[in-house]
Design a protein around this motif. Structure first.
Motif, PDB file in Angstrom:
ATOM      1  N   UNK A 162       0.798  -1.221   0.000  1.00 38.47           N
ATOM      2  CA  UNK A 162       0.000   0.000   0.000  1.00 38.47           C
ATOM      3  C   UNK A 162       0.832   1.272   0.000  1.00 38.47           C
ATOM      4  N   UNK A 163       1.979   1.247   0.680  1.00 38.19           N
ATOM      5  CA  UNK A 163       2.782   2.458   0.771  1.00 38.19           C
ATOM      6  C   UNK A 163       3.755   2.619  -0.387  1.00 38.19           C
ATOM      7  N   UNK A 164       3.925   1.589  -1.211  1.00 40.47           N
ATOM      8  CA  UNK A 164       4.897   1.669  -2.302  1.00 40.47           C
ATOM      9  C   UNK A 164       4.287   1.592  -3.694  1.00 40.47           C
ATOM     10  N   UNK A 165       3.133   0.946  -3.852  1.00 41.78           N
ATOM     11  CA  UNK A 165       2.626   0.664  -5.194  1.00 41.78           C
ATOM     12  C   UNK A 165       2.202   1.925  -5.948  1.00 41.78           C
ATOM     13  N   UNK A 166       1.721   2.930  -5.223  1.00 40.98           N
ATOM     14  CA  UNK A 166       1.322   4.192  -5.874  1.00 40.98           C
ATOM     15  C   UNK A 166       2.104   5.357  -5.289  1.00 40.98           C
ATOM     16  N   UNK A 167       3.317   5.082  -4.809  1.00 34.22           N
ATOM     17  CA  UNK A 167       4.157   6.116  -4.204  1.00 34.22           C
ATOM     18  C   UNK A 167       4.328   7.300  -5.159  1.00 34.22           C
ATOM     19  N   UNK A 168       4.295   8.559  -4.637  1.00 31.66           N
ATOM     20  CA  UNK A 168       4.361   8.977  -3.236  1.00 31.66           C
ATOM     21  C   UNK A 168       3.022   8.944  -2.489  1.00 31.66           C
ATOM     22  N   UNK A 169       1.918   8.643  -3.194  1.00 31.55           N
ATOM     23  CA  UNK A 169       0.644   8.475  -2.490  1.00 31.55           C
ATOM     24  C   UNK A 169       0.629   7.096  -1.823  1.00 31.55           C
ATOM     25  N   UNK A 170      -0.381   6.867  -0.982  1.00 31.82           N
ATOM     26  CA  UNK A 170      -0.487   5.589  -0.285  1.00 31.82           C
ATOM     27  C   UNK A 170      -1.899   5.043  -0.373  1.00 31.82           C
ATOM     28  N   UNK A 171      -1.994   3.726  -0.429  1.00 26.76           N
ATOM     29  CA  UNK A 171      -3.278   3.050  -0.309  1.00 26.76           C
ATOM     30  C   UNK A 171      -3.426   2.531   1.113  1.00 26.76           C
ATOM     31  N   UNK A 172      -4.553   2.760   1.775  1.00 20.64           N
ATOM     32  CA  UNK A 172      -4.758   2.172   3.107  1.00 20.64           C
ATOM     33  C   UNK A 172      -4.654   0.653   3.051  1.00 20.64           C
ATOM     34  N   UNK A 173      -4.080   0.085   4.081  1.00 22.70           N
ATOM     35  CA  UNK A 173      -3.862  -1.361   4.101  1.00 22.70           C
ATOM     36  C   UNK A 173      -5.177  -2.122   3.989  1.00 22.70           C
ATOM     37  N   UNK A 174      -6.266  -1.555   4.533  1.00 21.21           N
ATOM     38  CA  UNK A 174      -7.563  -2.221   4.445  1.00 21.21           C
ATOM     39  C   UNK A 174      -8.029  -2.405   3.019  1.00 21.21           C
ATOM     40  N   UNK A 175      -7.739  -1.439   2.150  1.00 19.60           N
ATOM     41  CA  UNK A 175      -8.131  -1.538   0.743  1.00 19.60           C
ATOM     42  C   UNK A 175      -7.317  -2.622   0.044  1.00 19.60           C
ATOM     43  N   UNK A 176      -6.018  -2.667   0.320  1.00 22.23           N
ATOM     44  CA  UNK A 176      -5.159  -3.680  -0.301  1.00 22.23           C
ATOM     45  C   UNK A 176      -5.630  -5.080   0.078  1.00 22.23           C
ATOM     46  N   UNK A 177      -5.941  -5.290   1.355  1.00 21.00           N
ATOM     47  CA  UNK A 177      -6.403  -6.606   1.798  1.00 21.00           C
ATOM     48  C   UNK A 177      -7.761  -6.933   1.193  1.00 21.00           C
ATOM     49  N   UNK A 178      -8.625  -5.949   1.063  1.00 23.70           N
ATOM     50  CA  UNK A 178      -9.953  -6.183   0.489  1.00 23.70           C
ATOM     51  C   UNK A 178      -9.884  -6.594  -0.969  1.00 23.70           C
ATOM     52  N   UNK A 179      -8.884  -6.101  -1.692  1.00 23.67           N
ATOM     53  CA  UNK A 179      -8.734  -6.482  -3.099  1.00 23.67           C
ATOM     54  C   UNK A 179      -8.528  -7.988  -3.247  1.00 23.67           C
ATOM     55  N   UNK A 180      -7.943  -8.612  -2.227  1.00 23.81           N
ATOM     56  CA  UNK A 180      -7.784 -10.064  -2.217  1.00 23.81           C
ATOM     57  C   UNK A 180      -8.928 -10.735  -1.469  1.00 23.81           C
ATOM     58  N   UNK A 181      -9.364 -10.121  -0.386  1.00 24.75           N
ATOM     59  CA  UNK A 181     -10.351 -10.735   0.483  1.00 24.75           C
ATOM     60  C   UNK A 181     -11.736 -10.869  -0.131  1.00 24.75           C
ATOM     61  N   UNK A 182     -12.193  -9.857  -0.848  1.00 25.58           N
ATOM     62  CA  UNK A 182     -13.540  -9.908  -1.434  1.00 25.58           C
ATOM     63  C   UNK A 182     -13.671 -11.050  -2.443  1.00 25.58           C
ATOM     64  N   UNK A 183     -12.765 -11.183  -3.428  1.00 26.14           N
ATOM     65  CA  UNK A 183     -12.888 -12.330  -4.343  1.00 26.14           C
ATOM     66  C   UNK A 183     -12.814 -13.672  -3.628  1.00 26.14           C
ATOM     67  N   UNK A 184     -11.959 -13.768  -2.604  1.00 26.45           N
ATOM     68  CA  UNK A 184     -11.826 -15.033  -1.883  1.00 26.45           C
ATOM     69  C   UNK A 184     -13.104 -15.347  -1.109  1.00 26.45           C
TER      70      UNK A 184
END
Length: 341
Positions: A308-330
Motif C-alpha cells: 500500500x505504501x509503495x505501489x502508488x508512491x508517493x501516495x499511499x493506499x490504506x492497508x484495508x483496501x489492499x487486503x480487500x482487493x484479495x479478500x472480497x474475491x476469496x
C-alpha cells in the motif's frame, strides 16, 4: 499421522517466520526515503547516527511495522476462534459487528472533538483507542443479549445478530460522518477503510497488554475449541460447560479485535483468510491452527501495508483496501464453494 501433522506444523511455522522477516525487511527499508540495512543497524545501535535516519526509523517505520504485525497477529487468531465458536467457515470479526462498533465510537470521537484535542502526549494519543475499545465492547454486549436464546448462546443466531448490528452501526457511522467538517470527514473515511499510517509507540503500548493477556488464554483453550466443533449434546456429555466456554472465547476474541481496530481502523478479511489458509497447511487441530493463523495474519497485514505504501508512491493506499482487493474475491469463492457443497 501425528508425526506427519507435527512436521507440517513446523514446516509451515518456519516458512511463515521467514516470509514475515522478508516482509519486515521490505517494509523497513523501502519508501520515499530509502535506508540500507547497515544504516538501520547503526541507527538502532546509536553508532554514527544521522537525525534523518532516526526520524524515519523510530518515528515512522518501526511503529507502523510493529502495529501492522500485532494487528495481523491478533486478527488472525481472533478470526480462527470466532469461526471455531460459531462453527461457520464464513465468519469473520467484522461480521460480528465488533469492527463496526469500534468504528462508530471513533467517528463519534472525531465528531465531538473536531480535531481540537491535542495529539501530543498520552491523553491525545490514547483517548481514541479507548473510544474504539468501548465501542467494540458495547457492540459485543448488544450481540450477546440478542443472541442468547433459551438459555444458550446460539452460534447461528450469533452470526445473524452480528450482521444486523454491523449494518446498524455502519448506518449510524455514515450519518455522523456526514455531519463532520470536511477535514474530519476525510480523516474518518481514511480510518474506516483501515489504515495504520499514523501509528506510533503509544498505540503499541495501548494494544500490547491485550495481546499479551488474551492470546495465551485462547491458546490454552485450544483443546476446548476442538471439542466445540462437535454437537452441543456430545460436547456436554464430555463435561464441557458449552455456554461458559463460548462466552470466555468470544470475550477474549472481542477484546483482541477491539484493541486492533482501535489503532488500525476497520481492517477486514484477515480473520477470514488466515484460518482457511492455516487449515490447508496444518489441519483443524486448534493447538496448531491458532499460532499459524496469527503468523498468517501478521504476514498478510505487514506485506499488504508495504504494498500500500509503495505501489502508488508517493501516495499511499490504506492497508484495508489492499487486503480487500484479495479478500472480497476469496470470500465470494468460499460462498460459491459452500453453496456447491
Amino acid at each position: 499421522m501425528h508425526r506427519t501433522s507435527l512436521r507440517a506444523f513446523w514446516v509451515a511455522f518456519i516458512s511463515l517466520v521467514c516470509l514475515i522477516v522478508v516482509s519486515l525487511y521490505l517494509h523497513i527499508t523501502a519508501g520515499d526515503f530509502d535506508i540500507t540495512v547497515m544504516e538501520i543497524l547503526r541507527t538502532i545501535l546509536q553508532i554514527d547516527t544521522k537525525p534523518e535516519h532516526e526520524l524515519v526509523l523510530f518515528e515512522f517505520r518501526m511503529p507502523r511495522m510493529i502495529v501492522a504485525a500485532l494487528v495481523g497477529f491478533g486478527l488472525g487468531i481472533a478470526g480462527a476462534v470466532i469461526q471455531g465458536v460459531s462453527r461457520n467457515g464464513l465468519a469473520d470479526p467484522g461480521i460480528l459487528g465488533i469492527n463496526a462498533g469500534a468504528g462508530f465510537a471513533i467517528v463519534i470521537f472525531m465528531f465531538l472533538f473536531q480535531g481540537e484535542l491535542f495529539t501530543d502526549g498520552w491523553l491525545g494519543t490514547m483517548i481514541m483507542p479507548i473510544f474504539g475499545l468501548v465501542g467494540g465492547l458495547l457492540a459485543a454486549v448488544v450481540i450477546f443479549v440478542l443472541a442468547w436464546y433459551r438459555g444458550t448462546l446460539d452460534p447461528q443466531r450469533l452470526l445473524l445478530v452480528g450482521i444486523a448490528i454491523s449494518s446498524g452501526f455502519g448506518a449510524l457511522t455514515l450519518f455522523v460522518s456526514l455531519k463532520m467538517n470536511p477535514n474530519d470527514f476525510e480523516a474518518a473515511t481514511v480510518w474506516l477503510t483501515g489504515s495504520i499510517y499514523n501509528a506510533n509507540w503509544l498505540y503499541i503500548i495501548a494494544m500490547l497488554p491485550w495481546i499479551i493477556i488474551l492470546v495465551p488464554i485462547l491458546l490454552i483453550k485450544a483443546s476446548v475449541l476442538d471439542l466445540l466443533q462437535m454437537k452441543d449434546e456430545s460436547a456436554s456429555s464430555l463435561g464441557i460447560a458449552i455456554n461458559r466456554e463460548r462466552i470466555i472465547l468470544l470475550i477474549c476474541s472481542i477484546g483482541i479485535v477491539s484493541a486492533c481496530v482501535s489503532v488500525s481502523g476497520s481492517i477486514g478479511f484477515v480473520g477470514l483468510l488466515a484460518p482457511h489458509i492455516a487449515r490447508r497447511l496444518v489441519g483443524v487441530t486448534h493447538s496448531r491452527l491458532l499460532p499459524v493463523c496469527g503468523l498468517i495474519g501478521m504476514l498478510i497485514v505487514v506485506f499488504s501495508d508495504y504494498v500500500g505504501k509503495t505501489i502508488v508512491s508517493p501516495a499511499e493506499l490504506p492497508v484495508g483496501i489492499v487486503i480487500s482487493l484479495v479478500g472480497v474475491p476469496y470470500f465470494v469463492f468460499l460462498m460459491i464453494r459452500t453453496k456447491g457443497k
